[in-house]
Every structure is written in C-alpha cells, then in structure tokens.
Design an enzyme around this catalytic site. Structure first.
Site, PDB file in Angstrom:
ATOM      1  N   ASP A  87      41.815  47.377  40.971  1.00  0.00           N
ATOM      2  CA  ASP A  87      40.589  47.594  41.737  1.00  0.00           C
ATOM      3  C   ASP A  87      40.902  47.857  43.200  1.00  0.00           C
ATOM      4  O   ASP A  87      40.023  48.248  43.963  1.00  0.00           O
ATOM      5  CB  ASP A  87      39.664  46.373  41.627  1.00  0.00           C
ATOM      6  CG  ASP A  87      38.865  46.404  40.337  1.00  0.00           C
ATOM      7  OD1 ASP A  87      38.901  47.426  39.633  1.00  0.00           O
ATOM      8  OD2 ASP A  87      38.199  45.395  40.026  1.00  0.00           O
ATOM      9  N   ASP A 114      36.099  47.690  29.873  1.00  0.00           N
ATOM     10  CA  ASP A 114      36.413  46.727  30.927  1.00  0.00           C
ATOM     11  C   ASP A 114      36.412  45.301  30.368  1.00  0.00           C
ATOM     12  O   ASP A 114      35.890  45.052  29.275  1.00  0.00           O
ATOM     13  CB  ASP A 114      35.350  46.868  32.035  1.00  0.00           C
ATOM     14  CG  ASP A 114      35.890  46.513  33.404  1.00  0.00           C
ATOM     15  OD1 ASP A 114      36.917  45.819  33.483  1.00  0.00           O
ATOM     16  OD2 ASP A 114      35.274  46.941  34.400  1.00  0.00           O
TER      17      ASP A 114
HETATM   18  C1  GLA Z   1      35.551  46.001  37.295  1.00  0.00           C
HETATM   19  C2  GLA Z   1      36.354  47.273  37.233  1.00  0.00           C
HETATM   20  C3  GLA Z   1      35.793  48.263  38.233  1.00  0.00           C
HETATM   21  C4  GLA Z   1      34.338  48.528  37.912  1.00  0.00           C
HETATM   22  C5  GLA Z   1      33.578  47.231  37.897  1.00  0.00           C
HETATM   23  C6  GLA Z   1      32.168  47.426  37.391  1.00  0.00           C
HETATM   24  O1  GLA Z   1      35.733  45.343  38.502  1.00  0.00           O
HETATM   25  O2  GLA Z   1      37.703  47.020  37.470  1.00  0.00           O
HETATM   26  O3  GLA Z   1      36.529  49.466  38.193  1.00  0.00           O
HETATM   27  O4  GLA Z   1      34.247  49.179  36.670  1.00  0.00           O
HETATM   28  O5  GLA Z   1      34.184  46.259  37.064  1.00  0.00           O
HETATM   29  O6  GLA Z   1      31.458  46.262  37.354  1.00  0.00           O
END
Ligand code: GLA
Length: 733
Positions: free
Chosen positions: A550, A480
């Site tokens: 997301d 990420d």
């Molecule tokens: C980001 C990612 C999510 C999740 C969060 C965790 O927003 O896109 O899918 O993994 O971080 O903190």
C-alpha cells in the site's frame, strides 16, 4: 529425459543430480535412518561419496545398546524425528495413543516416478511428466501403522529441488500429527549468514542479513496468513556472498497460511533448517486410512550470489507455478481508482476517469473498494456483495459495458474472506464468524473474518461472487484481505479439530480460488492483503500477481520491490504510479521516477488523471509506450540487482535471455552537490556484441560487463534533484 535420480542399491545411496546441482543422502546400515550427505553444486554420482560421511564419528545416546555409531545426535539427517537422542529441532512430531511423542521411522523402500505427485487442494508446482522426476522414499514407523513418504522432485534445468512429505495412517488407531514440516536440511556451517524478508504494513519485504549463532532462530507467522512480518523464505549464505558471487541456499514454501522456518546451529557446527506449516496451535488427527500432505518447499542452490538464486526462483514461478495461460502475458496497463477517489465516487466520476485513462493508453480499469451495499467508508458492508445502485445506477454490468466501449477491460475489487457487522450474513450466521461465543472478538479495520474452514461459508461467498461474474463481464479481480486472524476458533469444527483450524482456513481460501479460476479461467486475479500481507508462492498459483504494497511512494517502493524480487519475478509484483505528494509518506518524487520504478513490475496508475497538467499527461503517455515496448522483456528476462559505487544510488536491470536487449534503471535517493563518479557493471550481455545505449552511443558487451555503464550524477543534464532516476535502453546494434 536423462535420468535425474540414481540409486546405488548396494550402498543405499540416493543421488539427485542435474547439470547444476546434486543432492545426496543414504540409508544408514545399522539404524535404517536417513543420513544427509550433500546439497550444492553438481558432483557426479560416485560410489566413493560414502567416504565423505561422518557417520563413524557418531557419538552420544546410542539407538542400539553398546553401539556408539548408532547415535544420531551428531549426524546430518534427512528428516529428523523426535525421541531418538537427537536433541535438535525435529522435522515432525506425532502424538501416540499412550500420550508419548516418541517415533521410530525406518527406511522401508523407494520408488522413482516421472513428474510430481499430486497435491489436491493446495497450490503446487506444475510439471509435466517429461519435465522432472520424483524420488519417493517411504519410511515406516516401528511403533505404529504410520508411514511417511518423503518426496524429492528434480527437473533437468533448474538449480532447485521441490520437497514435501505425506504421512499415511495404515494402522488401526488414531494418531495426532503435532508437527510435520515440508523439509529439513542439515548443512555443515560455512560461516553462514541468514537472510530473511521482514516488514509490516507499508514496509514489506525488507532484506535482513545476520550471522548465524549457536541456538535457534525462528521466522514464522501466527496470523492465519503468511503475513507482512515475515515472508516464508530463508536463505543461508556464505559470509562473503554478494548479489553476484558466493553460495546461497534459498528456501521458500508454497503456502499462504501460518508458516515456520527454523535455523539451528548446533554444537558440532551443523546448521539445520526446517520449513513448512507452523506447528504452534497446530494438531491434526489422523484416523485409520487417512493421510496428511504438507505444502511443497522449494530449495534453490546458487553459486553465483543472490541474483542467480532469484533467477532460479523466478524461472520456477514463471514456468512451473503460475497457470500456463498467464505465463507469457504482457501485463495490461491498469488504472485503479482507489487513490484517485477512495470511497467517494459515482458512475460519472468513474467514467470520466476511465475516459481519460483510455486516452492516455490504459487498457484495464479496476474499480476498487466501495462499489457494493452501503460501503462508503472502511466501516461496513463487507460480505454483502450486491452492487450499490445509488453510486452505480446502471449496475456493474452497465458500468462494465461502458468501460469496455472505451476499449478497456474491467476489473473489480472483492474482499471475500471478510465480513462487517451490518450485513445479512453477519446477522443471520453468527456461527460463521471466526471466534468463540462469549469471548472477545477483536476487530481489524472495523471488520471480522469469515470461517473459511466451513465449506458452507465458502459456498455462500462463491455463490455471491458467481452471481456477479456470471452476469457482468469482469476481466480482472483484485482479491483483498485486510486483517489477520486474532481469536482462532471455528464453531464449525469439533472440539478436537480446533488444532486443524488455521490450515483448514487456508484450504478454504484455496478452494474458493480453485472454484473461481476453474469456472472463470480468463479472469486475471491479483491477490492483495493490505498490500503485501499475503505475498507468497501459494497465492501466485491462483493469482499470478500480488499488489506489492500500500506504500506507493517511489523512494520506498525501490526497497520494497527489491526485497520482493529476491523470490518473486517482476511480472508478479503489482506496481502503480501514484500521486505526488504521496498519500502514505507525503514525499514528493518526480513523475519520471514513479514511472521508472513501476515499470519493473505489473505497471499501472492509481491517481486522479483528471487533475494532472498537460505535461504530466504527456509524460504518462510516454511511460505507457515504454511499458508496451518492454512488457515482454520484463515478463521473461533475467533480473539483476546491480552494484553502484555512490552511497545514495542504486540500480537494477533486466536482460533478455539471448543477451540482445536490456533495460537498466539507475535511481538516486537524496541528492548531494559535488558527488563522485558513478558506474555500474552489467550482466547477461554478450561480450562481442555492440550495444546502443539510449540510441545515443555504443559500447560492447565486454565493456559494459567489465568496465561498466557510466552514470551521470546530474541525470539527463537536468537540475539535480532528490529521487531522480534514469532508464538506459540497451540493444544489440
Ligand atoms: C487495502 C488495499 C488497497 C485498497 C484498500 C481498499 O488497503 O491494499 O489497495 O484496495 O484495501 O479498501
């Protein structure tokens, strides 16, 4: 291999042709500059092509005194330079020791090689020597010891060309590269529209179409990542182009850092496109003996609309960008705990969820954020990659072996580039944080970014990750990256290297990927940057899939995934079925639709399976069976965005390349009573074959293609509801 590149050595004309496309340019006799002649549908390499050029009309500021034909201002050029009387945007700019930026590169020679030149340390297309040929044209600067190599790679199948550029300092002085695009393309305007993919967090890759007007349009990122806001992709399309008809020039760069694409319509009705590394805040000193290589840009031509363009990109990504071991994979059905638990979990909760997931048929469990140090909220611990034994008393290894015993692979979340204030790495190495001392450092999601232009930083993170990966069986990593660069400055780089920072940062990211995939080739990586904030071709070279957004709301995902499909194959788009009401939008959508839309991607679940009714669990089991049945088709078939007739409906399909099998998804937005008749014409099927539709009736290929597949408004005879959808399973029968 038939020769894909021909050169008329007398007239100095270069032809790059396969069955689909031709790309033609020549050396201008008087000035030794390169004139672009043509890119588009295949035309044979006739010597007469010179007669179509406009060079003799050149008029303006003459390079050779008294010779009006030596003007460049109204010529189509291959790789235009600054300081020659061509006032349009140049493809490159170099700063000379006298302080000027005036270049004079002339044609020197060419060579043709099988395969594609190596690009070290950067993602690139993977071709074997027998797959393609590359034309390397060398230009030589008349004012310095600089040489420029223009690389053009063509394969025998795809309607595409790969371009990049290398500048080499064979002189004795230092020159500063201020700008070096991967390519420039001049095309006569044909009433073109410009297509771009834009958005922001949770609204990625919305398709925008606008007419091209006189002046300059820029698409770019200055965030240190390709970004949520503009994908490094542009397309020029005729005004009448649709999904299935019309001409398209699609251009996308294999790069994950700051990018810039410019589109300029000049006074002579020529459109110039440039693409590559963003030259804002960029400069790169070239010492004697050094070189600089740009990322590769893919140019695709389609004479059958957006769908054909996308299919060409998809084939290139699937066959020549993604690492071979992942090309034919059937995606595992994943369960991710993020939206099920967020930070609030312990080993028992995770194992309960995993047990249920294995019972419904998932075969990969992904433990998301919150498993390390004191990470119980978005507020700390990033950069301290030690397991939290309070949450996971048997450690990661203990959890991983318990999950493997349930018959599932185990995946883990990392955010390697980020750091929180409460970590040892932050306290011990303040100089490892991006930014300059005594000036502000903006926080993004409560965190900072590590200076990945510094190899010692990359090494530290590598060692921390390696410690976990070498002691725990990890099958998948979600990498990420949840904030962008704000105050660009590296305390590691020297004063006059600060212009190199952004590019060196992304090279550092690539180098960590490189080390990890080399040591752990069996780990499947999924890249993520708050969803699709770094969804680009560069990332796909290392991580063959990217978390699409997301925003997991099915209604919104339809549009987001549709935009992503313009460039990226379905097998690369991370899609999960999540809870309803949706956590981002609050919208309620049928579980059936959430599954149907996620099916056209990597497919997985991200919700609390322990909180569902028996009926919902039953539906999930059926969805997983459907995914298994069609995983290969989704991974290898041709994708088409279809045209429905009713305004609140949409459809897409995947069809096997032999036309034996297809899957259509029909989707409704808001439901309205008393709506009209809807149908959709299909593609890629064989006229003479009889197909069964959902095992309940038959239609021939020519009927499905020309008359269309009838679509009921009240799907499955159910009560009419918002956000309904239906899958049509079509197979030769
Ligand atoms: C980001 C990612 C999510 C999740 C969060 C965790 O927003 O896109 O899918 O993994 O971080 O903190």
């Amino acid at each position: 291999m038939n020769t894909l590149i021909q050169v008329d050595t007398d007239k100095k004309i270069f032809y790059l042709c396969n069955k689909e496309i031709s790309y033609i340019f020549r050396v201008l006799p008087k000035t030794q500059k390169l004139e672009h002649i043509y890119f588009g549908r295949h035309v044979a390499s006739h010597g007469t092509v010179k007669n179509v050029t406009q060079a003799d009309k050149a008029w303006g500021e003459d390079l050779i005194a008294g010779n009006q034909y030596s003007s460049l201002s109204r010529l189509m050029q291959e790789y235009p330079e600054y300081g020659t009387g061509d006032y349009r945007l140049p493809a490159f700019e170099i700063n000379y020791p006298d302080g000027d930026e005036i270049s004079n590169f002339e044609y020197a020679n060419y060579k043709i090689i099988d395969g594609v030149p190596d690009i070290k340390g950067m993602p690139h297309v993977r071709y074997s020597k027998s797959d393609c040929q590359t034309l390397i044209v060398t230009l030589k600067d008349q004012y310095s010891g600089l040489k420029m190599k223009l690389n053009y790679t063509i394969d025998s199948i795809n309607a595409s060309l790969i371009r990049n550029v290398e500048v080499v300092n064979d002189g004795e002085q230092i020159y500063t590269v201020k700008s070096l695009k991967s390519m420039a393309l001049d095309v006569p305007n044909d009433d073109y529209d410009l297509i771009t993919l834009n958005g922001i967090w949770a609204r990625e890759k919305q398709v925008n179409r606008e007419s091209i007007n006189p002046g300059i349009k820029e698409i770019s990122s200055r965030r240190g990542a390709s970004g949520h806001v503009h994908d490094p992709f542009v397309a020029l399309v005729s005004s009448e182009t649709t999904q299935n008809s019309g001409e398209v020039y699609g251009i996308s760069t294999i790069y994950s850092g700051n990018h810039k694409e410019t589109v300029e319509l000049d006074a002579y009705d020529v459109v110039r496109v440039t693409a590559g590394i963003n030259d804002d805040h960029f400069s790169w000193d070239l010492n004697p003996g050094e070189n600089f290589v740009t990322p590769q840009t893919i140019l695709v031509f389609s004479d059958r609309g957006f769908n054909k363009m996308s299919q060409t990109f998809h084939n290139l990504v699937r066959n020549h960008l993604i690492a071979p071991r992942w090309r034919k994979r059937k995606n595992p059905v994943l369960i991710n705990n993020w939206e099920a638990t967020y930070f609030d979990f312990n080993e028992k909760k995770i194992l309960d969820l995993a047990k249920k997931a294995s019972q419904v048929g998932c075969n990969l469990f992904v433990l998301d954020d919150g498993w390390f140090a004191e990470r119980n909220s978005e507020k700390g611990s990033l950069g301290d990659w030690r397991v939290n034994y309070k949450k996971l008393p048997h450690g990661l290894d203990g959890l991983s072996s318990r999950i493997h015993k349930l018959g599932m692979d185990f995946g883990l979340w990392f955010e390697p580039e980020s750091v929180s204030e409460d970590t040892p790495i932050f306290k011990q190495h303040p100089d490892w944080i991006i930014g300059i001392k005594n000036k502000s450092h903006s926080q993004g999601r409560n965190q900072y970014l590590l200076d990945f232009s510094n190899p010692a930083v990359v090494d530290n993170i590598y060692k921390q990750m390696d410690k976990i990966l070498s002691t725990t069986k990890i099958d998948y990593i979600k990498w990420d990256m949840n904030r962008n660069i704000t105050e660009p400055y590296s305390q590691y780089l020297s004063l006059n290297q600060q212009g190199e920072f952004y590019h060196r940062y992304i090279l550092g990211v690539y180098s960590l990927y490189e080390r990890l995939v080399k040591k752990y080739p069996e780990i499947l990586f999924e890249s993520c940057a708050s969803g699709g904030g770094r969804f680009d071709l560069g990332m796909l070279y290392y991580a063959p899939q990217t978390w699409g957004s997301d925003d997991t709301d099915a209604y919104e995902r339809w549009e987001i995934q549709k935009g992503e499909s313009y460039v990226y194959p379905l097998s690369t788009i991370g899609t999960h079925v999540s809870a309803s009401p949706n956590h981002q939008t609050g919208r309620q959508t049928p579980l059936k639709t959430r599954g149907n839309i996620a099916l056209f991607g990597t497919f997985g679940y991200e919700l609390d399976l322990l909180n569902l009714s028996e009926l919902e669990i039953e539906i999930i089991k059926q969805q997983i069976n459907l995914q298994r049945k069609y995983a290969e088709l989704i991974a290898t078939g041709d994708f088409y965005r279809l045209k429905t007739s009713l305004s609140s409906t949409d459809a897409w399909m995947v069809v096997s390349r032999d036309g034996q099998q297809a899957l259509v998804c029909y989707f409704k937005g808001l439901s309205h009573p008393n709506m009209g008749y809807d149908h959709v014409k299909l593609y890629g099927l064989n006229d003479e074959i009889r197909y069964s539709i959902n095992d309940s009736y038959y239609l021939y290929g020519d009927e499905l293609k020309n008359i269309g597949l009838p679509l009921e408004y009240s799907l499955n005879g159910d009560r009419i509801q918002d956000f309904d959808s239906k899958i049509f399973e079509i197979k030769a029968n």
